[in-house]
Design an enzyme around this catalytic site. Structure first.
Site, PDB file in Angstrom:
ATOM      1  N   ASP A 157      -7.353   4.381   8.968  1.00 63.54           N
ATOM      2  CA  ASP A 157      -8.396   4.648   8.220  1.00 63.54           C
ATOM      3  C   ASP A 157      -8.874   3.247   7.494  1.00 63.54           C
ATOM      4  O   ASP A 157     -10.193   3.012   7.476  1.00 63.54           O
ATOM      5  CB  ASP A 157      -8.386   5.944   7.589  1.00 63.54           C
ATOM      6  CG  ASP A 157      -8.627   7.102   8.131  1.00 63.54           C
ATOM      7  OD1 ASP A 157      -9.066   7.210   9.276  1.00 63.54           O
ATOM      8  OD2 ASP A 157      -8.144   8.099   7.899  1.00 63.54           O
ATOM      9  N   GLU A 205     -11.198  13.614  13.212  1.00 64.16           N
ATOM     10  CA  GLU A 205     -10.610  13.882  11.894  1.00 64.16           C
ATOM     11  C   GLU A 205     -11.346  15.142  11.200  1.00 64.16           C
ATOM     12  O   GLU A 205     -12.047  15.851  11.872  1.00 64.16           O
ATOM     13  CB  GLU A 205     -10.754  12.782  10.766  1.00 64.16           C
ATOM     14  CG  GLU A 205      -9.759  11.645  11.476  1.00 64.16           C
ATOM     15  CD  GLU A 205      -9.487  10.843  10.396  1.00 64.16           C
ATOM     16  OE1 GLU A 205      -9.929  10.921   9.001  1.00 64.16           O
ATOM     17  OE2 GLU A 205      -8.785   9.434  10.316  1.00 64.16           O
ATOM     18  N   HIS A 218       0.973  -1.334   0.029  1.00 61.68           N
ATOM     19  CA  HIS A 218       0.086   0.049  -0.211  1.00 61.68           C
ATOM     20  C   HIS A 218       0.903   1.230  -0.032  1.00 61.68           C
ATOM     21  O   HIS A 218       0.297   2.223   0.091  1.00 61.68           O
ATOM     22  CB  HIS A 218      -1.004   0.043   1.236  1.00 61.68           C
ATOM     23  CG  HIS A 218      -2.193   0.636   0.978  1.00 61.68           C
ATOM     24  ND1 HIS A 218      -3.060   0.424   0.166  1.00 61.68           N
ATOM     25  CD2 HIS A 218      -2.407   1.996   1.286  1.00 61.68           C
ATOM     26  CE1 HIS A 218      -4.183   1.406   0.167  1.00 61.68           C
ATOM     27  NE2 HIS A 218      -3.872   2.252   0.945  1.00 61.68           N
TER      28      HIS A 218
END
Length: 537
Positions: free
Chosen positions: A180, A296, A109
């Site tokens: 997340d 957030e 990723h």
């Protein structure tokens, strides 16, 4: 007379095909060994048998990542059957006359080739997980005199956080700190930090680790903690894979909530937005009885959708008036808050949430709330991912830029970047995240580098682009970095990508000397994680 069964002509044809393939395989193996470094060709047969050098292996996921920008073809891909196999591979490199590079690849990723190993060996940790060869996920508990009775999970570095969530929930438990997106490996996020909206309260994921098994750049398997082999423990956490491969991490757990009150509030003034965020993260629950569990924030701009792939939140009926507000102000700021609860706290959660949000300066009438399960909240990005995959829009270039910015300079960043560079270029359609964290939740002994202020912000430009225009976003990223440099904004990159050792030295600041000393101690031949380009620029 007894009938005799003679092989049919078909049998001879199949036998001939099999022998031909076998001869071909043996020939390829000899050729394969011939192109390898001598040290790799001479590894134990059991280890060598787990190396693949065919084009399918080399040109597949081992040479790509989520960024779809960098591409580095390794010499071989290693498919370990045990952690011991990984140790043997690295030890062969370490003992060789000319060591070969080794990179552990989980989900890949990264966005700039950080998990690649050009001309080296990529360890396929995803396959390691799929074969069930590692530690797995084991939930347990122990008694520690310093903290009392606590629960933990021993988790293989190759495991996905989504699987950790489900396994621990079976025991009514869960880790405290998350990312997340949950389809990432434990070893991957712990090598960076692992951040999300819970970080302000519970620290990054690296702060929740109690113990690890690590294979160093010498091929040694070492168990480490803050009390035992502590130098290695602190080096590896946030160490960008430079000091060892994590094969097991002991993660602290807590009783898991059942549901989540999930709130979004809209602002047109950045100063109000940040003031309210900072107020919320100052209430950490240590001295106060109540606190929010997640904070957030993000930007809404006219060139991007109201709901993006990270979550679909705003009701369709309100899209028109939100778009009208964006048109009026060019940029809106969305504050995102979550409060966890269970059966015992269900009756008080609404009252506690309203107390926490009382006095906030959001635009009246632009308060949005959802009540969702704990799993749905934590796994909120997955739905967007599956939708993009179905549309062929997931495996595209992702020229991301993630920054840490000191609180004292976040207003300058807003005026120079959000309200200037981003609006003028008018190409940003992906999510732009912005939210604060508390420095005192980070352990300075760990390798992760953060700004030297008590409160700092993370800003993430999570761009998606076409293969023909990713350089436009890359140019914008460079302009943002240049602005910060010219304005004297002391940023740190998260998931860093630097081109020179001078930049790395600046990134680590006072930690650089320790970082280098740890590299010399645990990976003196510079074998591990070459894709970070820290010691092999």
């Amino acid at each position: 007379m007894v009938a005799e069964n003679h092989p049919s002509p078909t049998y001879f044809i199949l036998l001939l095909i099999t022998i031909t393939r076998l001869i071909s395989t043996v020939g390829k193996t000899s050729q394969w060994k011939a192109v390898l470094p001598a040290e790799l060709a001479e590894v134990d047969e059991d280890v060598f048998d787990k190396l693949r050098g065919d084009s399918e292996a080399l040109q597949g996921r081992a040479s790509k990542d989520y960024g779809n920008i960098a591409r580095e073809v390794p010499l071989a891909v290693f498919h370990p059957a045990s952690a011991q196999d990984i140790a043997h591979l690295i030890k062969a490199s370490y003992r060789g006359a000319v060591p070969f590079k080794v990179a552990a690849r989980g989900q890949g990723h990264s966005t700039r080739g950080q998990a690649m190993a050009r001309g080296g060996v990529v360890v396929d940790m995803a396959g390691f997980r799929e074969r069930g060869s590692g530690v797995g996920i084991r939930v347990s508990n122990t008694v520690d005199p310093s903290v009392g009775y606590f629960h933990y999970a021993d988790v293989g570095g190759e495991q996905l956080w989504i699987d950790v969530l489900h396994a621990t929930l079976e025991h009514g438990l869960a880790p405290l700190s998350w990312t997340d997106y949950l389809y990432l490996t434990v070893g991957g996020t712990l090598s960076n930090a692992g951040i999300s909206g819970q970080t302000f309260r519970f620290g990054p994921q690296i702060s929740t680790v109690r113990e690890m098994d690590v294979i160093t750049g010498k091929g040694e398997s070492v168990t480490c903690s803050s009390q035992t082999n502590s130098e290695l423990f602190h080096a590896v956490l946030g160490g960008l894979g430079q000091f060892g491969i994590i094969t097991r991490a002991r993660i602290a757990l807590a009783p898991a909530p059942k549901r989540v009150k999930w709130v979004r509030l809209l602002y047109n003034e950045f100063s109000d937005f940040t003031k309210d965020q900072e107020q919320l993260i100052s209430i950490t629950g240590r001295k106060q009885n109540i606190a929010v569990d997640y904070v957030e924030g993000s930007l809404l701009m006219h060139q991007g959708p109201i709901n993006n792939w990270r979550s679909s939140f705003f009701p369709l009926a309100d899209h028109g008036r939100i778009i009208s507000l964006v048109t009026q102000h060019s940029v809106l700021y969305c504050l995102e808050v979550a409060k966890y609860y269970d059966g015992q706290s269900e009756n008080n959660v609404d009252k506690e949430l309203q107390v926490l949000l009382q006095g906030l300066s959001y635009i009246p009438g632009f308060y949005y709330e959802k009540d969702v399960s704990y799993v749905e909240f934590l796994n909120r990005v997955r739905g967007g991912e599956l939708k993009l995959q179905s549309q062929g829009l997931w495996d595209v270039p992702h020229p991301w830029l993630n920054l840490f910015i000191p609180k004292s300079q976040i207003m300058d960043f807003d005026s120079g970047v959000f309200k200037n560079i981003i609006l003028k270029r008018n190409i940003t359609t992906g999510p732009v995240l912005v939210y604060p964290m508390n420095r005192n939740k980070w352990d300075n002994r760990m390798s992760a580098s953060i700004p030297d202020e008590e409160i700092f912000y993370t800003v993430g430009f999570l761009h998606s682009s076409g293969f023909d225009n990713w350089k436009d976003y890359d140019t914008q990223n460079k302009e943002i970095l240049q602005f910060c440099n010219d304005a004297g904004i002391n940023i740190k990159q998260y998931l860093p990508h630097y081109r020179t050792q001078e930049d790395w030295t600046k990134h680590f600041g006072p930690k650089w000397r320790t970082f280098v000393e740890r590299k010399q101690q645990f990976d003196p031949r510079m074998i591990l994680s070459p894709g970070q380009r820290i010691f092999n620029n």
